[in-house]
Design a protein around this motif. Sequence first.
Motif, PDB file in Angstrom:
ATOM      1  N   VAL A 257       0.836  -1.210   0.000  1.00 44.49           N
ATOM      2  CA  VAL A 257       0.000   0.000   0.000  1.00 44.49           C
ATOM      3  C   VAL A 257       0.864   1.249   0.000  1.00 44.49           C
ATOM      4  N   MET A 258       1.936   1.248   0.809  1.00 46.05           N
ATOM      5  CA  MET A 258       2.831   2.404   0.838  1.00 46.05           C
ATOM      6  C   MET A 258       3.549   2.596  -0.489  1.00 46.05           C
ATOM      7  N   ALA A 259       3.900   1.479  -1.168  1.00 45.12           N
ATOM      8  CA  ALA A 259       4.579   1.593  -2.450  1.00 45.12           C
ATOM      9  C   ALA A 259       3.660   2.099  -3.540  1.00 45.12           C
ATOM     10  N   ASN A 260       2.358   1.944  -3.395  1.00 46.87           N
ATOM     11  CA  ASN A 260       1.406   2.356  -4.426  1.00 46.87           C
ATOM     12  C   ASN A 260       0.816   3.730  -4.162  1.00 46.87           C
ATOM     13  N   ARG A 261       1.305   4.442  -3.152  1.00 47.46           N
ATOM     14  CA  ARG A 261       0.776   5.767  -2.872  1.00 47.46           C
ATOM     15  C   ARG A 261       1.372   6.805  -3.803  1.00 47.46           C
ATOM     16  N   THR A 262       0.645   7.922  -3.960  1.00 43.42           N
ATOM     17  CA  THR A 262       1.129   9.010  -4.801  1.00 43.42           C
ATOM     18  C   THR A 262       2.299   9.720  -4.120  1.00 43.42           C
ATOM     19  N   GLN A 263       3.170  10.294  -4.960  1.00 47.03           N
ATOM     20  CA  GLN A 263       4.340  10.993  -4.436  1.00 47.03           C
ATOM     21  C   GLN A 263       3.902  12.102  -3.480  1.00 47.03           C
ATOM     22  N   PRO A 264       4.485  12.166  -2.261  1.00 48.11           N
ATOM     23  CA  PRO A 264       4.107  13.249  -1.327  1.00 48.11           C
ATOM     24  C   PRO A 264       4.395  14.623  -1.926  1.00 48.11           C
ATOM     25  N   GLY A 265       3.471  15.542  -1.701  1.00 44.05           N
ATOM     26  CA  GLY A 265       3.619  16.892  -2.230  1.00 44.05           C
ATOM     27  C   GLY A 265       3.174  17.048  -3.667  1.00 44.05           C
ATOM     28  N   ALA A 266       2.587  15.994  -4.272  1.00 45.19           N
ATOM     29  CA  ALA A 266       2.143  16.087  -5.659  1.00 45.19           C
ATOM     30  C   ALA A 266       0.889  16.948  -5.745  1.00 45.19           C
ATOM     31  N   LEU A 267       0.813  17.743  -6.814  1.00 43.63           N
ATOM     32  CA  LEU A 267      -0.350  18.597  -7.028  1.00 43.63           C
ATOM     33  C   LEU A 267      -1.484  17.788  -7.647  1.00 43.63           C
ATOM     34  N   SER A 268      -2.694  18.223  -7.371  1.00 41.08           N
ATOM     35  CA  SER A 268      -3.860  17.541  -7.937  1.00 41.08           C
ATOM     36  C   SER A 268      -3.974  17.845  -9.425  1.00 41.08           C
ATOM     37  N   VAL A 269      -4.505  16.881 -10.157  1.00 40.63           N
ATOM     38  CA  VAL A 269      -4.694  17.011 -11.602  1.00 40.63           C
ATOM     39  C   VAL A 269      -6.183  16.917 -11.879  1.00 40.63           C
TER      40      VAL A 269
END
Length: 533
Positions: free
Chosen positions: A9-21
């Motif tokens: 689950v941790m490996a499949n999370r979005t990069q921290p600090g990523a902006l929404s699209v």
Amino acid sequence: KNCASECSVMANRTQPGALSVHGTDPQNLIEKIVRTRIHAAKYWNEECFGLDAATLTDKAMVLREVGGTYGGNYKATPFLCLVLKMLQLALPKEIAVELINAEDHKYMRCLGAFYLRLTGKPVDVYVYLETLYNDYRKIRWRTAAGTLEVIRVDEFIDRILTQERVCDIILPRIMARHTLEELDLLPRRVSALEEMLESSSESEESEESDSDNRKKRKRTPSDSRSRSRDRRERRTVSPDRRDRRREERTPSRERYRRDDRRDDRHDDRRGDRRDDRRDDRRDDRRDDRRDDRRDDRRDDRRDDRRDDRRDDRRDDRRDDRRDDRRDDRDRRGDGRRDDRDRRDDRDRRDDRRDDRRDDRRDNRRDDRRDDRRDDRRDDRRDDRRDDRRDDRRDDRRGDRRDDRRDDRRDDRRDDRRDDRRDDRRDSDRERGRSEVQTGKSKSRSSSRSPISPVRSDSPLRSASRSPSPMYKRKPVRKAFKPLTKQDKKKGKKSSGGESADASSGGRGGNDEGMTIEETNKMRAELGLKPLVQ
């Protein structure tokens, strides 16, 4: 197993600090079921773990196909796995543009174009993706059935610009190109085919002008006849040779005429094509002028609307400034009251916020207290249940132990009673036997009178048959054995047989005969009536 699931689950999370699209997490641009298929793919777990922008480029260079999911179990392709990895890393637009500009790697260009189509703005999508319309290289397309098809790069670009679902992903909606052109956000697109058509038309026009010039330089029939006449005058030829030469020259003349007719037909067709092109150009110019007039009218209307909106905004700003000045005058008149009201409003807002925070804290504390109370109640209930179960088990065990103790006590009591009864019986037998022996000894010492044999119907014979224990001889037991319950039951059943044996024992051959005197004396001692001779 739980640790492995948490790591995945941790490996499949979005990069921290990523902006929404488009107002959401970048990975949510792919549906949940497709993301699940990608996370279960072998390529995702082995090749995409720990990738960054640089290493992802290396993986994109070795791609060999383009597609979504395929097969009966909807297996994800490496292309789709890399797209999800790019969304997870939230790569910026510049990296996608660099992937598109990599002309040596066609699959890398397709990957960058698809990522820009998912995350880019409409203007950027049209500006960067329309340049790939000129790429006609072949690529492999993986179908849903698992087979491979050959398409071209421009076909793939046309699909992601015109279709709603590509590679099993619903693409975000973008504005149509003509709408962006009307808003002056994009220039009018000029196709490469139009430039090719214009260059071909120019070359054809130059060829037509050259052919016209050649026609003008072509000799006339009168000139040819005058030259032939001069040649005939200069030299004389024999008739035979002239006839032979005419015969040889006839086919070449036919060939010339045939070529002339072919050239005429060709010129006619070329003239027709030229007329058609001229008509087409005239129609195109007419259409362009009509389009220009329509565009001018549309631009005029748009300018008018823009001017109206500008005037409305100016009027609104003027009205706002006027209202602000009036409000300022009012506030200056009662500024203290406004300050007090604002302070009161702020205090009330702070109080409400504090109340809400306190309520939430109290609710959490109450919930924890209720949980602890419920846990204690459940523990007590479980303890009571366990105690009752243990008590019931102990009671059953104690009952069984008491039953066994009572059974042993009853058995011992029965054994002692049986032993006493047997002892009394044996003592009675011994005492009777000793008395009998004592009487016999006395009778031997006294005078013995002969008696006649006793008849079978005499009272003495009947007395000898009585089952009195005194006259009944039984063998003495050699060993004492306690009687059991079964032995007692058997003894009760066999009591009748023993009495019969006792009655018959009086007639046994082992007993010695007694005189009438001895018998009467014994009966007198026993308190019985003497026998009559």
